[in-house]
Design a protein around this motif. Structure first.
Motif, short mmCIF file in Angstrom:
data_model
loop_
_atom_site.label_atom_id
_atom_site.label_comp_id
_atom_site.label_asym_id
_atom_site.label_seq_id
_atom_site.Cartn_x
_atom_site.Cartn_y
_atom_site.Cartn_z
N GLN A 95 6.34 -20.29 -5.57
CA GLN A 95 7.09 -20.64 -6.78
C GLN A 95 8.24 -21.60 -6.46
O GLN A 95 8.51 -22.54 -7.19
N ALA A 96 8.88 -21.36 -5.31
CA ALA A 96 10.07 -22.15 -4.98
C ALA A 96 9.72 -23.56 -4.49
O ALA A 96 10.50 -24.49 -4.69
N VAL A 97 8.58 -23.72 -3.83
CA VAL A 97 8.27 -25.04 -3.26
C VAL A 97 7.15 -25.76 -4.01
O VAL A 97 6.80 -26.89 -3.67
N SER A 98 6.57 -25.09 -5.01
CA SER A 98 5.50 -25.68 -5.83
C SER A 98 4.31 -26.16 -5.00
O SER A 98 3.80 -27.27 -5.19
N LEU A 99 3.90 -25.33 -4.04
CA LEU A 99 2.70 -25.62 -3.24
C LEU A 99 1.93 -24.32 -3.05
O LEU A 99 2.53 -23.23 -3.10
N PRO A 100 0.60 -24.41 -2.83
CA PRO A 100 -0.12 -23.18 -2.48
C PRO A 100 0.38 -22.65 -1.13
O PRO A 100 0.65 -23.44 -0.22
N VAL A 101 0.52 -21.33 -1.05
CA VAL A 101 1.03 -20.73 0.20
C VAL A 101 0.04 -19.68 0.70
O VAL A 101 -0.43 -18.84 -0.07
N PHE A 102 -0.27 -19.76 1.99
CA PHE A 102 -1.17 -18.80 2.62
C PHE A 102 -0.38 -18.04 3.68
O PHE A 102 0.36 -18.63 4.46
N LEU A 103 -0.54 -16.71 3.68
CA LEU A 103 0.22 -15.87 4.61
C LEU A 103 -0.73 -15.24 5.62
O LEU A 103 -1.83 -14.83 5.27
N GLU A 104 -0.30 -15.19 6.87
CA GLU A 104 -1.11 -14.56 7.91
C GLU A 104 -0.19 -13.87 8.91
O GLU A 104 0.98 -14.25 9.06
N ASN A 105 -0.70 -12.85 9.56
CA ASN A 105 0.05 -12.20 10.64
C ASN A 105 0.31 -13.23 11.75
O ASN A 105 -0.54 -14.06 12.06
N ASP A 106 1.50 -13.18 12.36
CA ASP A 106 1.88 -14.22 13.32
C ASP A 106 0.97 -14.26 14.55
O ASP A 106 0.62 -15.34 15.04
N ALA A 107 0.55 -13.10 15.04
CA ALA A 107 -0.33 -13.08 16.21
C ALA A 107 -1.71 -13.64 15.87
O ALA A 107 -2.32 -14.37 16.67
N ASN A 108 -2.19 -13.35 14.65
CA ASN A 108 -3.46 -13.94 14.20
C ASN A 108 -3.35 -15.45 14.09
O ASN A 108 -4.26 -16.19 14.47
N ALA A 109 -2.22 -15.91 13.53
CA ALA A 109 -2.02 -17.36 13.37
C ALA A 109 -2.00 -18.04 14.74
O ALA A 109 -2.60 -19.11 14.93
N ALA A 110 -1.32 -17.42 15.71
CA ALA A 110 -1.24 -18.01 17.05
C ALA A 110 -2.63 -18.04 17.71
O ALA A 110 -3.01 -19.01 18.36
N ALA A 111 -3.39 -16.97 17.51
CA ALA A 111 -4.75 -16.93 18.07
C ALA A 111 -5.60 -18.04 17.45
O ALA A 111 -6.38 -18.70 18.14
N TRP A 112 -5.42 -18.26 16.16
CA TRP A 112 -6.18 -19.31 15.48
C TRP A 112 -5.79 -20.70 16.01
O TRP A 112 -6.63 -21.57 16.22
N GLY A 113 -4.51 -20.88 16.25
CA GLY A 113 -4.03 -22.16 16.82
C GLY A 113 -4.67 -22.43 18.17
O GLY A 113 -5.19 -23.53 18.43
N GLU A 114 -4.67 -21.43 19.05
CA GLU A 114 -5.27 -21.61 20.38
C GLU A 114 -6.78 -21.83 20.28
O GLU A 114 -7.37 -22.55 21.07
N TYR A 115 -7.39 -21.19 19.28
CA TYR A 115 -8.84 -21.30 19.08
C TYR A 115 -9.23 -22.71 18.61
O TYR A 115 -10.18 -23.31 19.11
N ARG A 116 -8.47 -23.24 17.68
CA ARG A 116 -8.81 -24.56 17.13
C ARG A 116 -8.38 -25.71 18.04
O ARG A 116 -9.09 -26.71 18.18
N PHE A 117 -7.19 -25.59 18.63
CA PHE A 117 -6.61 -26.76 19.31
C PHE A 117 -6.13 -26.49 20.74
O PHE A 117 -5.70 -27.41 21.41
#
Ligand code: ZN
Length: 313
Positions: A95-117
């Motif tokens: 609502q505050a930034v007028s963009l779609p926002v996706f939330l994820e657990n931080d450890a999952n997000a980090a795992a995804w980062g290492e997995y993709r890049f």
């Protein structure tokens, strides 16, 4: 190329970055976390996003946040380090930034980062084991980030390793992170320095004799300098990690394990004992290809990059 903003919410700082589809960070904005004030922490997330949004044309925001996240990836159920409880973070930020926002657990997000890049780029299945003050993890099987039926999957630090073992912050006894985390390393190092000071002379020198001030960096430094007690601490830690990783391999059968977090900065000091124990403990080890165990590549930016990439999807 589509740009997104990734946000990494930590207990001490909140960092946001503009990230492109190749996982490259184009700009960063950081602020200290007002960790004791839930509303101000939300506002800080909004502030770091707005700072970047003014200068870049971005299409979405991904947030990697600590704690338990609901299965709809919209609310934080509980994040003690940031004082959030039943916090509808994604909605408030959207609502505050007028963009779609996706939330994820931080450890999952980090795992995804290492997995993709990062260290697991190009692999089909990978598990990231983040060894910091506790142990976090992220499990990606055949391209899918495992979230579980209720959003609680991959809390690998709380696998029970020792029935009736040491009491964990989660309220149970004998969790893996009580034996194989950075906190465990320091606890054991202090015990060894107290009981066998002759074998711990370098550790004692680094903490100037104040054993309660001994920290993980000092233990790593002392081990690198050849301190026998510090080296034994890493061997112990490596054994506990190798055992747990063998259990995870028995369940998930990934191609690669990525070790990340502060303790992984010890490098070969840790990797050697982990690999040894893993190879001794892995079930059916004579019949199967061994998954590799490697160090993370994206460092502190894995969560930010991973969150940004998840938002792209
Ligand atoms: Zn626990």
């Amino acid at each position: 190329m589509t740009l997104t903003i990734g946000v990494d919410v930590g207990g001490t700082k909140i960092a946001a970055g503009v990230v492109n589809e190749d996982g490259e960070i184009l700009a960063i904005s950081r602020k200290p976390t007002p960790a004791r004030d839930a509303a101000k922490s939300v506002q800080t997330v909004i502030d770091v996003v707005n700072t970047l949004k003014d200068s870049y044309d971005v299409s979405a925001v991904g947030i990697g946040a600590p704690g338990f996240i609901d299965n709809a990836r919209s609310s934080i159920i509980l994040a003690p380090n940031v004082s959030w409880q039943n916090e509808p973070l994604a909605m408030k930020v959207a609502q505050a930034v007028s963009l779609p926002v996706f939330l994820e657990n931080d450890a999952n997000a980090a795992a995804w980062g290492e997995y993709r890049f990062g260290a697991a780029k190009g692999r089909s299945s990978a598990i990231t084991v983040t060894v910091g003050t506790g142990i976090g993890g992220g499990v990606i099987i055949e391209g899918n980030l495992l979230r579980g039926s209720y959003g609680f999957a991959a809390e690998i630090g709380h696998m029970n390793m020792v029935p009736e073992g040491l009491l964990c912050g989660c309220g149970e006894n004998g969790c893996w992170e009580m034996y194989a985390s950075g906190n465990a390393l320091v606890r054991v190092a202090r015990e060894r320095a107290t009981k066998s000071p002759k074998l711990a002379s370098r550790m004692l020198e680094l903490c100037e004799g104040k054993i309660d001030q001994l920290n993980g960096y000092m233990v790593t430094q002392a081990a690198n300098d050849g301190d026998p007690a510090a080296r034994t601490c890493f061997q112990d830690l490596g054994r506990w990690l190798g055992q747990g990783i063998a259990d995870l391999a028995a369940i998930f059968d990934p191609e690669v394990f990525v070790l990340s977090g502060g303790v992984s900065e010890a490098g070969d000091l840790l990797l050697g004992p982990v690999r040894n124990e893993f190879e001794m403990r892995l079930t059916a080890r004579t019949l199967r290809p061994l998954p590799s165990i490697v160090l993370a590549k994206l460092g502190n930016y894995a969560g930010l990059i991973g969150a940004a990439n998840l938002a792209l999807q």
